[in-house]
Scaffold this motif. Structure first.
Motif, PDB file in Angstrom:
ATOM      1  N   LEU A 201      83.132  44.708  40.300  1.00  0.00           N
ATOM      2  CA  LEU A 201      83.030  44.309  38.901  1.00  0.00           C
ATOM      3  C   LEU A 201      82.577  42.856  38.768  1.00  0.00           C
ATOM      4  CD1 LEU A 201      86.104  46.008  37.211  1.00  0.00           C
ATOM      5  CD2 LEU A 201      83.708  46.356  36.634  1.00  0.00           C
ATOM      6  N   GLU A 202      83.123  41.974  39.604  1.00  0.00           N
ATOM      7  CA  GLU A 202      82.714  40.575  39.534  1.00  0.00           C
ATOM      8  C   GLU A 202      81.239  40.416  39.910  1.00  0.00           C
ATOM      9  OE1 GLU A 202      84.516  37.504  38.607  1.00  0.00           O
ATOM     10  OE2 GLU A 202      85.237  39.275  37.513  1.00  0.00           O
ATOM     11  N   TRP A 203      80.781  41.217  40.858  1.00  0.00           N
ATOM     12  CA  TRP A 203      79.353  41.222  41.225  1.00  0.00           C
ATOM     13  C   TRP A 203      78.509  41.623  40.013  1.00  0.00           C
ATOM     14  CZ3 TRP A 203      75.494  44.960  41.410  1.00  0.00           C
ATOM     15  CH2 TRP A 203      74.394  44.698  42.219  1.00  0.00           C
ATOM     16  N   THR A 204      78.972  42.630  39.290  1.00  0.00           N
ATOM     17  CA  THR A 204      78.262  43.086  38.102  1.00  0.00           C
ATOM     18  C   THR A 204      78.276  42.021  37.010  1.00  0.00           C
ATOM     19  OG1 THR A 204      78.858  45.374  38.593  1.00  0.00           O
ATOM     20  CG2 THR A 204      78.183  44.894  36.336  1.00  0.00           C
ATOM     21  N   VAL A 205      79.424  41.379  36.812  1.00  0.00           N
ATOM     22  CA  VAL A 205      79.540  40.360  35.766  1.00  0.00           C
ATOM     23  C   VAL A 205      78.658  39.151  36.083  1.00  0.00           C
ATOM     24  CG1 VAL A 205      81.148  38.780  34.613  1.00  0.00           C
ATOM     25  CG2 VAL A 205      81.815  41.133  35.049  1.00  0.00           C
ATOM     26  N   ASP A 206      78.518  38.811  37.352  1.00  0.00           N
ATOM     27  CA  ASP A 206      77.612  37.720  37.725  1.00  0.00           C
ATOM     28  C   ASP A 206      76.210  37.990  37.184  1.00  0.00           C
ATOM     29  OD1 ASP A 206      79.540  36.307  39.097  1.00  0.00           O
ATOM     30  OD2 ASP A 206      78.971  37.078  41.064  1.00  0.00           O
ATOM     31  N   ARG A 207      75.754  39.218  37.318  1.00  0.00           N
ATOM     32  CA  ARG A 207      74.410  39.566  36.861  1.00  0.00           C
ATOM     33  C   ARG A 207      74.332  39.686  35.351  1.00  0.00           C
ATOM     34  NH1 ARG A 207      75.379  40.036  41.607  1.00  0.00           N
ATOM     35  NH2 ARG A 207      73.836  40.152  43.281  1.00  0.00           N
ATOM     36  N   LEU A 208      75.378  40.239  34.741  1.00  0.00           N
ATOM     37  CA  LEU A 208      75.393  40.335  33.286  1.00  0.00           C
ATOM     38  C   LEU A 208      75.447  38.954  32.634  1.00  0.00           C
ATOM     39  CD1 LEU A 208      77.805  43.328  32.609  1.00  0.00           C
ATOM     40  CD2 LEU A 208      75.370  43.198  32.037  1.00  0.00           C
ATOM     41  N   GLU A 209      76.151  38.032  33.258  1.00  0.00           N
ATOM     42  CA  GLU A 209      76.241  36.682  32.701  1.00  0.00           C
ATOM     43  C   GLU A 209      74.862  36.052  32.596  1.00  0.00           C
ATOM     44  OE1 GLU A 209      79.110  32.789  33.198  1.00  0.00           O
ATOM     45  OE2 GLU A 209      78.595  33.952  34.981  1.00  0.00           O
ATOM     46  N   ALA A 210      74.035  36.268  33.610  1.00  0.00           N
ATOM     47  CA  ALA A 210      72.676  35.718  33.588  1.00  0.00           C
ATOM     48  C   ALA A 210      71.819  36.391  32.511  1.00  0.00           C
ATOM     49  CB  ALA A 210      72.029  35.893  34.959  1.00  0.00           C
ATOM     50  N   GLU A 211      72.086  37.671  32.248  1.00  0.00           N
ATOM     51  CA  GLU A 211      71.276  38.422  31.282  1.00  0.00           C
ATOM     52  C   GLU A 211      71.782  38.275  29.843  1.00  0.00           C
ATOM     53  OE1 GLU A 211      71.514  42.448  32.525  1.00  0.00           O
ATOM     54  OE2 GLU A 211      70.597  42.084  34.498  1.00  0.00           O
ATOM     55  N   ARG A 212      73.101  38.231  29.663  1.00  0.00           N
ATOM     56  CA  ARG A 212      73.676  38.357  28.330  1.00  0.00           C
ATOM     57  C   ARG A 212      74.261  37.067  27.753  1.00  0.00           C
ATOM     58  NH1 ARG A 212      74.950  43.463  26.109  1.00  0.00           N
ATOM     59  NH2 ARG A 212      73.953  45.111  27.311  1.00  0.00           N
ATOM     60  N   ALA A 213      74.599  36.114  28.590  1.00  0.00           N
ATOM     61  CA  ALA A 213      75.256  34.894  28.113  1.00  0.00           C
ATOM     62  C   ALA A 213      74.324  33.702  28.244  1.00  0.00           C
ATOM     63  CB  ALA A 213      76.540  34.648  28.906  1.00  0.00           C
ATOM     64  N   GLU A 214      74.543  32.739  27.360  1.00  0.00           N
ATOM     65  CA  GLU A 214      73.724  31.520  27.380  1.00  0.00           C
ATOM     66  C   GLU A 214      74.599  30.354  26.934  1.00  0.00           C
ATOM     67  OE1 GLU A 214      69.560  29.815  25.406  1.00  0.00           O
ATOM     68  OE2 GLU A 214      70.150  31.913  25.141  1.00  0.00           O
ATOM     69  N   ALA A 215      74.422  29.223  27.564  1.00  0.00           N
ATOM     70  CA  ALA A 215      75.176  28.018  27.202  1.00  0.00           C
ATOM     71  C   ALA A 215      74.214  26.877  26.961  1.00  0.00           C
ATOM     72  CB  ALA A 215      76.166  27.655  28.302  1.00  0.00           C
ATOM     73  N   ARG A 216      74.418  26.209  25.838  1.00  0.00           N
ATOM     74  CA  ARG A 216      73.598  25.040  25.503  1.00  0.00           C
ATOM     75  C   ARG A 216      74.512  23.958  24.969  1.00  0.00           C
ATOM     76  NH1 ARG A 216      68.335  27.525  22.242  1.00  0.00           N
ATOM     77  NH2 ARG A 216      67.386  28.634  24.028  1.00  0.00           N
ATOM     78  N   GLY A 217      74.658  22.916  25.744  1.00  0.00           N
ATOM     79  CA  GLY A 217      75.508  21.817  25.315  1.00  0.00           C
ATOM     80  C   GLY A 217      76.926  22.284  25.056  1.00  0.00           C
ATOM     81  N   GLU A 218      77.402  22.063  23.816  1.00  0.00           N
ATOM     82  CA  GLU A 218      78.767  22.409  23.436  1.00  0.00           C
ATOM     83  C   GLU A 218      78.865  23.792  22.808  1.00  0.00           C
ATOM     84  OE1 GLU A 218      81.773  20.546  23.832  1.00  0.00           O
ATOM     85  OE2 GLU A 218      80.401  19.652  25.284  1.00  0.00           O
ATOM     86  N   GLU A 219      77.839  24.617  22.994  1.00  0.00           N
ATOM     87  CA  GLU A 219      77.856  25.947  22.392  1.00  0.00           C
ATOM     88  C   GLU A 219      77.456  26.989  23.433  1.00  0.00           C
ATOM     89  OE1 GLU A 219      76.575  26.685  18.177  1.00  0.00           O
ATOM     90  OE2 GLU A 219      75.039  27.918  19.178  1.00  0.00           O
ATOM     91  N   ALA A 220      78.049  28.179  23.311  1.00  0.00           N
ATOM     92  CA  ALA A 220      77.684  29.298  24.177  1.00  0.00           C
ATOM     93  C   ALA A 220      77.500  30.523  23.309  1.00  0.00           C
ATOM     94  CB  ALA A 220      78.775  29.549  25.217  1.00  0.00           C
ATOM     95  N   SER A 221      76.721  31.486  23.799  1.00  0.00           N
ATOM     96  CA  SER A 221      76.523  32.716  23.048  1.00  0.00           C
ATOM     97  C   SER A 221      76.517  33.897  24.004  1.00  0.00           C
ATOM     98  CB  SER A 221      75.212  32.668  22.253  1.00  0.00           C
ATOM     99  OG  SER A 221      74.095  32.663  23.130  1.00  0.00           O
ATOM    100  N   LEU A 222      76.748  35.079  23.424  1.00  0.00           N
ATOM    101  CA  LEU A 222      76.864  36.291  24.226  1.00  0.00           C
ATOM    102  C   LEU A 222      76.335  37.476  23.429  1.00  0.00           C
ATOM    103  CD1 LEU A 222      78.068  37.939  26.636  1.00  0.00           C
ATOM    104  CD2 LEU A 222      80.214  38.010  25.348  1.00  0.00           C
ATOM    105  N   ASP A 223      75.526  38.311  24.088  1.00  0.00           N
ATOM    106  CA  ASP A 223      75.059  39.560  23.494  1.00  0.00           C
ATOM    107  C   ASP A 223      76.039  40.660  23.913  1.00  0.00           C
ATOM    108  OD1 ASP A 223      73.837  41.870  22.702  1.00  0.00           O
ATOM    109  OD2 ASP A 223      72.102  41.686  24.022  1.00  0.00           O
ATOM    110  N   PRO A 224      76.868  41.158  22.970  1.00  0.00           N
ATOM    111  CA  PRO A 224      77.907  42.133  23.337  1.00  0.00           C
ATOM    112  C   PRO A 224      77.455  43.587  23.243  1.00  0.00           C
ATOM    113  CG  PRO A 224      78.188  41.516  21.061  1.00  0.00           C
ATOM    114  CD  PRO A 224      76.970  40.756  21.559  1.00  0.00           C
ATOM    115  N   ALA A 225      76.212  43.831  22.815  1.00  0.00           N
ATOM    116  CA  ALA A 225      75.777  45.189  22.482  1.00  0.00           C
ATOM    117  C   ALA A 225      75.953  46.157  23.650  1.00  0.00           C
ATOM    118  CB  ALA A 225      74.314  45.173  22.035  1.00  0.00           C
TER     119      ALA A 225
END
Length: 290
Positions: A201-225
């Motif tokens: 699962l952690e291996w999968t989340v590593d890859r999903l984090e690169a695809e679905r999450a983004e961090a810019r400065g003091e803000e982060a976003s996530l595509d939960p679809a």
């Protein structure tokens, strides 16, 4: 050379005998300063090591009365980590075995732990500062280890806390002893399967984090679809960690429900806002905060 944490109990003495037969080792015994007998027990280990020409050190702590097991364990590992670094040791071995693993699994089941908790005692993990904690005996049964010590003619230390009814582990140990169909070896094997699933699962989340999450400065976003709940939880925990937060499961569940329902919510110091991409930012100070 590997470092060994030796308490003087049968498990750690068996590890001392097995490891020293394979090559050079250095041993350490921690005296937490919580029991008057502990100093004598440490000296007993020192004598066993000296008789076998094994380098040994006693690490003395001064923990306050009332220190609980978790606090003592944290202090012990901190001291052992420093000891390893001082002697150029990159691996520290402890004598956790299959019966310990089975007890841990039962205790965590009773607490409603998730997959990460049910994976139990890991065969190895980073201790920090370049030191890796390893458990080479995790597949051994306790009876096997006690037989090794008895065959060597050694008298192990018996820690009274191991039979103290105040601790959950004592109850788990008694349950295993009284319930033949609860086979510790099989329970430990299940924990191994769960640890492998956790790693996957952690291996999968590593890859999903690169695809679905983004961090810019003091803000982060996530595509939960379309994300399964477990993967979504893990991604959100990583986002909260960026803000120095570690929310508990129920808190995270309530926040997730709010976002799915189109409602903004604040958890700890983080404000979460719904949308096609969920956004996370530092919440403004509450009135009266400075």
């Amino acid at each position: 050379m590997i470092g060994l944490s030796i308490s003087g109990g049968p498990d750690s003495l068996a590890m001392l005998l097995l490891a020293s037969a394979e090559g050079p080792v250095r041993a350490a015994t921690v005296d937490h300063g919580l029991r008057p007998e502990a100093r004598g027990e440490a000296k007993q280990v020192a004598a066993i090591c000296a008789a076998r020409s094994i380098a040994h050190d006693i690490l003395t702590l001064s923990l306050p009365p009332g220190t609980n097991q978790a606090e003592a364990r944290e202090a012990r590992y901190a001291a052992l980590g420093e000891w390893c670094r001082a002697h150029g040791l990159t691996r520290l071995a402890t004598a956790h075995h299959a019966d310990d693993q089975a007890e841990t699994l039962l205790m965590r089941l009773a607490r409603g732990a998730g997959l990460g908790g049910l994976a139990g005692i890991r065969s190895e993990r980073a201790l920090g500062g370049g030191v890796t904690l390893v458990r080479p005996l995790i597949r051994y049964r306790k009876a096997e280890l006690e037989a090794i010590v008895a065959a060597a003619g050694l008298m192990p230390v018996r820690d009274p806390s191991n039979s103290d009814p105040r601790y959950d582990r004592t109850a788990a140990r008694a349950l295993l002893a009284e319930t033949p169909w609860l086979n510790p070896a099989r329970l430990a094997h299940s924990a191994t399967h769960l640890a492998e699933a956790e790693a996957a699962l952690e291996w999968t989340v590593d890859r999903l984090e690169a695809e679905r999450a983004e961090a810019r400065g003091e803000e982060a976003s996530l595509d939960p679809a379309g994300l399964p709940p477990e993967l979504l939880r893990r991604l959100m925990r990583r986002i909260f960690a960026r803000f120095g937060e570690a929310p508990r499961g129920p808190e995270l569940a309530r926040l997730t429900a709010a976002l799915h329902g189109g409602r903004a919510a604040t958890l700890g110091s983080v404000k979460a806002t719904p949308g096609p991409r969920w956004t996370f930012s530092r919440a403004p100070p509450r009135r009266g905060d400075h």
